[in-house]
Enzyme design. Structure first.
Site, PDB file in Angstrom:
ATOM      1  N   HIS A 366      -5.312  43.152  32.456  1.00 37.16           N
ATOM      2  CA  HIS A 366      -4.557  44.400  32.413  1.00 37.16           C
ATOM      3  C   HIS A 366      -3.350  44.128  31.514  1.00 37.16           C
ATOM      4  CE1 HIS A 366      -6.366  45.593  36.563  1.00 37.16           C
ATOM      5  NE2 HIS A 366      -7.189  45.817  35.568  1.00 37.16           N
ATOM      6  N   ARG A 397     -20.643  51.172  38.214  1.00 38.92           N
ATOM      7  CA  ARG A 397     -19.585  51.167  37.209  1.00 38.92           C
ATOM      8  C   ARG A 397     -20.134  50.490  35.969  1.00 38.92           C
ATOM      9  NH1 ARG A 397     -15.847  49.187  40.059  1.00 38.92           N
ATOM     10  NH2 ARG A 397     -15.734  46.977  39.451  1.00 38.92           N
TER      11      ARG A 397
END
Length: 429
Positions: A366, A397
């Protein structure tokens, strides 16, 4: 380090870009991460501070970078402090960087030992007006352990209370968000290693295999390709576990008829890849699984096309939400009437898709970056929509890593199989 040497020009350019943003008469200081303890005399594997690595390429503990572009003594404009070694350290821990090696890695001419830092800093701060301090200012960071940077902040403010203090993080967030060609190549290397691992798994997964056995295959492929290991804790989630977004227990048996959601990525030279694929344990999707899978893939394809210069995360996620609503209606999970009367702040699609679609990727999974900043060429984002139907035991996903270019989005994982037919074909070979 397992990775191959990186040309020092990357770090020279990064420092040059950083110091251009400093106020006149400024000193900036960056510390390496600590070696973190476990119990007794144990330690965790060392992971370098992303900011220090970005500016120096140094991947060793007890390192400090001092930047003072206006120093009257040219030798003090860039100074790197590294740990001085001796025969005892060599015997018990192994080789540490020599001054010559640190100079070759970083492109910094002035290399001193870490124990010289306080004396050198004090002599230079008499000439300086501003001191730039570094902290972890990631929007999602929860920092409960005091870092070397944090300890330095307390000490330097006590010793030099009359200087003006500034923040390095906003500058680095601005710079690190846009990747250079060298950085993209390193991320691509991490993606290529990740592809090898995924293809390995397609020939391994079958009913009866344990989630942790799948995880073990990842480690094998990562390490044999010069990766230190996963860029983050792998998620290997079979059956209903796939509806737990950050499931990392990875301790259940994969059963026939289930799906297994795998979210993992290799690290290479501190840069991260981030992949998610969901595959049928038995090698073939059921009709309902394929239907949901194709809806997620449709959202992913539409979202990817919106990763272009000038767009913003706000506009992007609003568009993705509309596409997801249409797919959930098609799947019979939502209806148009309810959507017309939904709370716009908490749209109904979030029952089945509750996380964001994209985040910056780079030295951190991230990675840092301003969420209000328009997309620019050189930024790398994940694209990872999902649909999670707990009552059906289905969690799907899909995720790729996308480079924004002036010509449009470039998928750094374009060669990793994703179409349902391709997944089934490769699993059944």
């Amino acid at each position: 380090m397992k990775y191959l040497p990186i040309a020092q020009g990357l770090f020279v350019r990064n420092r040059r870009r950083f110091v251009k943003q400093l106020k006149p008469s400024s000193v900036a200081v960056f510390h390496s991460n600590d070696v973190m303890p476990t119990n007794a005399d144990g330690t965790l594997p060392f992971r370098q501070s992303s900011d220090l690595f970005y500016l120096s390429g140094i991947d060793q503990e007890e390192s400090i970078l001092m930047l003072f572009p206006d120093a009257k003594d040219e030798r003090m404009r860039e100074v790197l402090f590294v740990r001085e070694t001796n025969d005892q350290i060599l015997t018990w821990e192994g080789y540490k960087l020599t001054k010559e090696q640190a100079r070759e890695v970083s492109g910094i001419g002035s290399i001193l030992w870490t124990h010289q830092f306080e004396q050198v800093l004090g002599s230079q701060l008499f000439e300086a007006e501003h001191i730039y301090l570094n902290t972890n200012e990631h929007l999602r960071a929860v920092v409960e352990v005091e870092t070397r940077d944090a300890r330095f902040i307390k000490k330097v403010k006590e010793l030099y209370p009359l200087h003006k203090y500034e923040r390095s993080a906003p500058i680095l967030h601005q710079l690190r968000a846009v990747k250079s060609e060298q950085e993209v190549a390193l991320i691509q290397q991490a993606c290529d290693i990740t592809e090898k691992a995924f293809r390995r798994l397609l020939g391994f997964i079958s009913p009866g295999v344990m989630e942790y056995e799948i995880e073990a295959e990842l480690y094998h492929e990562f390490l044999r390709n010069r990766s230190r290991g996963p860029a983050y804790a792998p998620i290997i989630a079979s059956g209903g576990n796939a509806c737990i977004l950050h499931y990392t227990d990875n301790n259940q048996e994969c059963e026939e008829g289930e799906l297994v959601l795998m979210d993992f990525g290799a690290e290479y030279a501190n840069y991260a890849a981030d992949l998610t694929r969901t595959v049928p344990v038995s090698g073939k999707f059921t009709p309902r699984q394929r239907e949901v899978y194709n809806s997620v893939l449709a959202v992913m394809k539409a979202a990817t096309q919106m990763l272009v210069p000038g767009n913003t995360l706000g506009q992007y996620h609003k568009f993705v939400g509309t596409v997801m609503e249409n797919e959930l209606i098609r799947l019979g999970l939502l209806n148009e009437q309810d959507i017309r009367h939904q709370d716009p702040v908490n749209p109904l699609y979030k029952r089945y898709f509750m996380h964001g679609t994209s985040h910056h990727l780079g030295l951190d999974v991230h990675d840092v970056g301003n969420r209000f900043r328009p997309f620019e060429a050189g930024m790398v984002f994940t694209c990872e929509p999902g649909i999670y139907i707990r009552e059906e035991g289905i969690g799907i996903r899909l995720e790729d890593d996308i480079l924004i270019t002036p010509q449009g989005p470039k998928n750094l994982m374009q060669h990793i199989p994703i179409e349902a037919d391709a997944i089934e074909r490769l699993m059944q070979q």
